[in-house]
Design a protein around this motif. Structure first.
Motif, PDB file in Angstrom:
ATOM      1  N   MET A  52      18.818  84.952  56.894  1.00  0.00           N
ATOM      2  CA  MET A  52      20.320  84.020  56.172  1.00  0.00           C
ATOM      3  C   MET A  52      21.682  84.959  57.036  1.00  0.00           C
ATOM      4  N   GLU A  53      21.026  86.320  57.103  1.00  0.00           N
ATOM      5  CA  GLU A  53      22.390  86.649  57.707  1.00  0.00           C
ATOM      6  C   GLU A  53      22.898  86.947  58.775  1.00  0.00           C
ATOM      7  N   ALA A  65      24.354  82.562  58.704  1.00  0.00           N
ATOM      8  CA  ALA A  65      25.685  82.957  58.685  1.00  0.00           C
ATOM      9  C   ALA A  65      26.367  83.008  59.343  1.00  0.00           C
ATOM     10  N   ASN A  80      25.939  76.232  58.214  1.00  0.00           N
ATOM     11  CA  ASN A  80      26.405  76.320  57.393  1.00  0.00           C
ATOM     12  C   ASN A  80      24.945  76.012  56.019  1.00  0.00           C
ATOM     13  N   VAL A  98      21.966  77.868  55.323  1.00  0.00           N
ATOM     14  CA  VAL A  98      22.132  79.169  54.953  1.00  0.00           C
ATOM     15  C   VAL A  98      21.625  78.557  53.340  1.00  0.00           C
ATOM     16  N   PRO A  99      21.875  78.009  52.896  1.00  0.00           N
ATOM     17  CA  PRO A  99      21.455  77.549  50.996  1.00  0.00           C
ATOM     18  C   PRO A  99      20.309  77.763  51.318  1.00  0.00           C
ATOM     19  N   PHE A 111      18.057  79.960  51.437  1.00  0.00           N
ATOM     20  CA  PHE A 111      18.238  81.330  50.390  1.00  0.00           C
ATOM     21  C   PHE A 111      17.108  80.063  49.204  1.00  0.00           C
ATOM     22  N   GLY A 112      17.134  79.005  48.953  1.00  0.00           N
ATOM     23  CA  GLY A 112      16.426  77.938  48.127  1.00  0.00           C
ATOM     24  C   GLY A 112      15.061  77.696  48.464  1.00  0.00           C
TER      25      GLY A 112
END
Lengths: 309, 372
Positions: free
Chosen positions: B106-107, B110, B122, B125-126, B129-130
């Motif tokens: 993710m890092e 991002a 962009n 990334v979320p 995470f989800g």
């Protein structure tokens, strides 16, 4: 950036009447009076059909309008109780009954308030921690922020009963499950407000901290945190009102044991409309008082920090 | 890429190797799961490559993603083969290591998105995470064999979603299409119209604004039982709750928005000899748009909550609130979660639509200016 639409003329120079008209006391009183008036009128119209039915059944003919109005404002189980009936009920359940009794509204309000405050504390803490993480770690900002916004589209109030039931199955009962719901509602405004607040220092101020060779921690405690405080309090006011809502909804599925929500539910089961309205007013006062309390803390803190009133 | 930055990957490798040495529970070990062990070793190898010879950012991002996906299969396969529980430290060590790997991916993503301005990155990334949260939920509920009555695994919820499509669709129509949308439209329209009507009277505004602010903070959902008593069990009572909940935020925001123009703008209109109506339409309403959209967005979540909560107090045998309360009673928790998922998706879509419209109509607002 106050504008013409909401003028605040110089009040001090004018007389009492002019001051009342110019300030916001009189307008608010006017609106409140209008609400009470509409309430009374609505009570007549909403209760009249039921009353007419009962007159017919009782065989009473030729009831005058005056009698009808008097009866509409004094029904046992009205569709809409008149304001004074609610006021009497409030007076009875708040002042006449011992506050430790289960029939006292004060007792129920305290039950609701205690879980709301616990949830408020948990939610505010979580919100602040999340905001600090989001401000300092870009990956968190990118990955977490959209989910924090999405989390609020889950109707938590709607699933609150299930959370209560499930937690009760694990053995967690009492204040904590209700507090969880309050916390879930609370953390969101705090996170959003604090992210805004913690990023509110101007680049020039951050640059100054850098020229002082301040560490991240020093920048945080000396610059970011103080400049975020006004935002924090604005969010806390929203959050504490939400915490009360969360606690009330959390009480609905517990089988009407205690709390304002239980009063609402019991009232709706037994058709005690006056009790429902009294509980609603109680909830409103509770929420209003909590917001006022946070406002007081805000004023003290900000004055202590040197803000001008 | 400095060495400090690869801390997460080093953690992954270290924890991954420790996990290799520990038992998997149920009396089995890594040697019994050949393919899983191979995939795990592959992910470790990719990570080691990324640490020792860091390639360009694009390649590194891709490789980190590949390693994450490959490694993510391993705990799932192991649990499927019977591993899990408290006596499987190897498995949980691997899951923890996977967390570090996913974090690193993710890092990377991002940073990549930040440097190239790539929209896909962009968004990814979320999404990642989800997906990671869902994955964790799945692995933990299955690995610890948590009873579905307490918390069903996402796979079971997905199953319920597919299984009960028809019921869910009918509930959605009853709650969202019949109650939320009419109530939302009526409440927002009423708030807007009242705000316009009192615009000419500063006296009424000064009275309404504090009262409206107070009412917005009140637990309005409490009127739900009363509305059900007044308007009956069908959608009308739910729409009424929604109207009351959405009215005040709209009123307060519109009043504030109409006051948002500055003197200089209104003076300009006066020099043009513009009438009240012209000033309203061409200056003050556009200036109020951000406030109005703010209210619309707040109301979109409030409306859904209001309708669902109102359904607890009595409904025909349809609706999301009804479904949630009855399925809880039947201990059919995966159906409850499926309903919640539908509500969340509907709410997010509603919110997202409003956000898009906001961008379209208030593109000039400072908050939408391109960040440098």
């Amino acid at each position: 950036m106050r504008t013409e639409a909401l003028p605040r003329p110089r009040a001090a120079e004018d007389g009492l009447v002019a001051r009342l008209v110019a300030g916001s006391t009189l307008p608010i009183l006017t609106i409140a009076a209008a609400v009470v008036l509409i309430w009374y009128v609505a009570a007549i119209f909403l209760n009249a059909p039921v009353l007419r039915d009962s007159y017919e059944r009782a065989g009473r003919a030729g009831v005058t309008t005056q009698e009808l109005i008097a009866d509409a404002w004094a029904m046992e189980r009205p569709i809409l109780p008149a304001p004074h009936q609610v006021a009497f009920e409030l007076n009875k359940t708040v002042f006449q009954i011992d506050p430790t009794s289960r029939r006292s509204l004060v007792y129920h309000a305290w039950v609701t308030l205690s879980s709301a405050l616990l949830g408020f504390a948990m939610g505010a803490l979580l919100g602040i921690v999340l905001a600090v993480g989001i401000v300092h770690v870009r990956t968190l900002e990118r990955s977490l922020m959209p989910w924090i916004i999405a989390s609020q589209t889950i109707p938590i109030l709607a699933i609150a009963p299930m959370i209560i039931v499930v937690l009760a199955a694990v053995g967690i009962v009492g204040l904590v499950p209700k507090a969880f719901i309050s916390a879930y509602l609370c953390f969101f405004p705090v996170t959003i407000g604090m992210v805004k607040g913690l990023t509110s220092p101007e680049p020039i101020q951050l640059d100054l901290m850098r020229t002082y060779s301040a560490s991240t921690g020093q920048t945080f405690f000396m610059l970011r945190w103080p400049s975020a405080l006004p935002y924090l309090f604005a969010s806390l006011k929203v959050a504490v009102a939400l915490a009360v809502v969360g606690a009330i909804v959390g009480e609905l599925p517990t089988g009407a044991q205690a709390g304002i929500g239980a009063r609402l539910l019991a009232g709706s089961y037994y058709g005690q409309t006056i009790q429902i309205w009294a509980a609603l007013i109680g909830a409103a006062v509770l929420a209003g008082l909590s917001v006022a309390l946070v406002g007081l803390v805000e004023r003290i803190t900000l004055r202590h920090m040197g803000a001008r009133p | 890429m400095s060495a400090r930055r690869d801390f997460a990957l080093i953690c992954f490798i270290a924890l991954g190797l420790i996990g290799f040495a520990l038992p998997l529970g149920g009396g089995s070990a890594w040697t019994a799961h050949g393919l899983s062990a191979f995939l795990w070793a592959l992910a470790l190898g990719i990570a080691a490559w990324l640490v020792i010879l860091p390639p360009a950012i694009g390649v590194a991002t891709g490789l980190a993603l590949v390693a994450t996906v490959v490694a993510a299969f391993v705990p799932l396969r192991l649990i499927g083969a019977g591993a899990g529980g408290v006596d499987a430290p190897g498995l949980w060590c691997a899951v923890l290591a996977l967390g570090f790997l996913a974090w690193r991916a993710m890092e990377r993503l991002a940073t990549f998105g930040h440097e190239t301005g790539s929209k896909a990155a962009n968004l990814a990334v979320p999404a990642l995470f989800g997906a990671w949260l869902l994955y964790l939920w799945q692995v933990i509920t299955q690995g610890f064999a948590i009873p579905p009555v307490l918390l069903p695994a996402p796979s079971m919820i997905g199953h319920a979603l597919v299984e009960a499509q028809r019921t869910l669709a009918e509930d959605f129509v009853q709650t969202f299409v019949k109650s939320v949308i009419p109530g939302y439209l009526m409440g927002c329209a009423a708030g807007f119209v009242v705000a316009i009507l009192v615009d000419r009277s500063p006296f009424l505004q000064r009275g309404l604004l504090p009262v409206g602010n107070l009412v917005s903070a009140l637990p309005i959902v409490g009127v739900a039982p009363i509305m059900v008593m007044w308007f009956g069990f069908d959608w009308q009572s739910k729409a009424a709750v929604v109207v009351i909940m959405t009215f005040f935020p709209m009123l307060v925001n519109t009043i504030a928005g109409l006051a948002a123009t500055s003197h200089i703008e209104r003076d300009l209109m006066r020099t043009y000899a513009a009438s009240y109506g012209q000033t309203m339409v061409s200056v003050r309403l556009p200036a109020a748009m951000p406030f109005i959209f703010n209210a619309l967005k707040i109301n979109s979540t409030l409306a859904l909550i209001g309708a669902i909560v109102a359904e607890f107090f009595g409904t025909p045998i349809l609706g999301m609130g009804f479904r949630i309360s009855t399925e809880v009673g039947r201990m059919n928790i995966s159906m409850v979660w499926a309903t919640i998922a539908v509500a969340a998706v509907a709410g997010s879509a509603f919110y997202g639509l409003l956000a898009l419209l906001e961008r379209r109509f208030t593109f000039w607002h400072p908050s939408f200016r391109q960040r440098a």
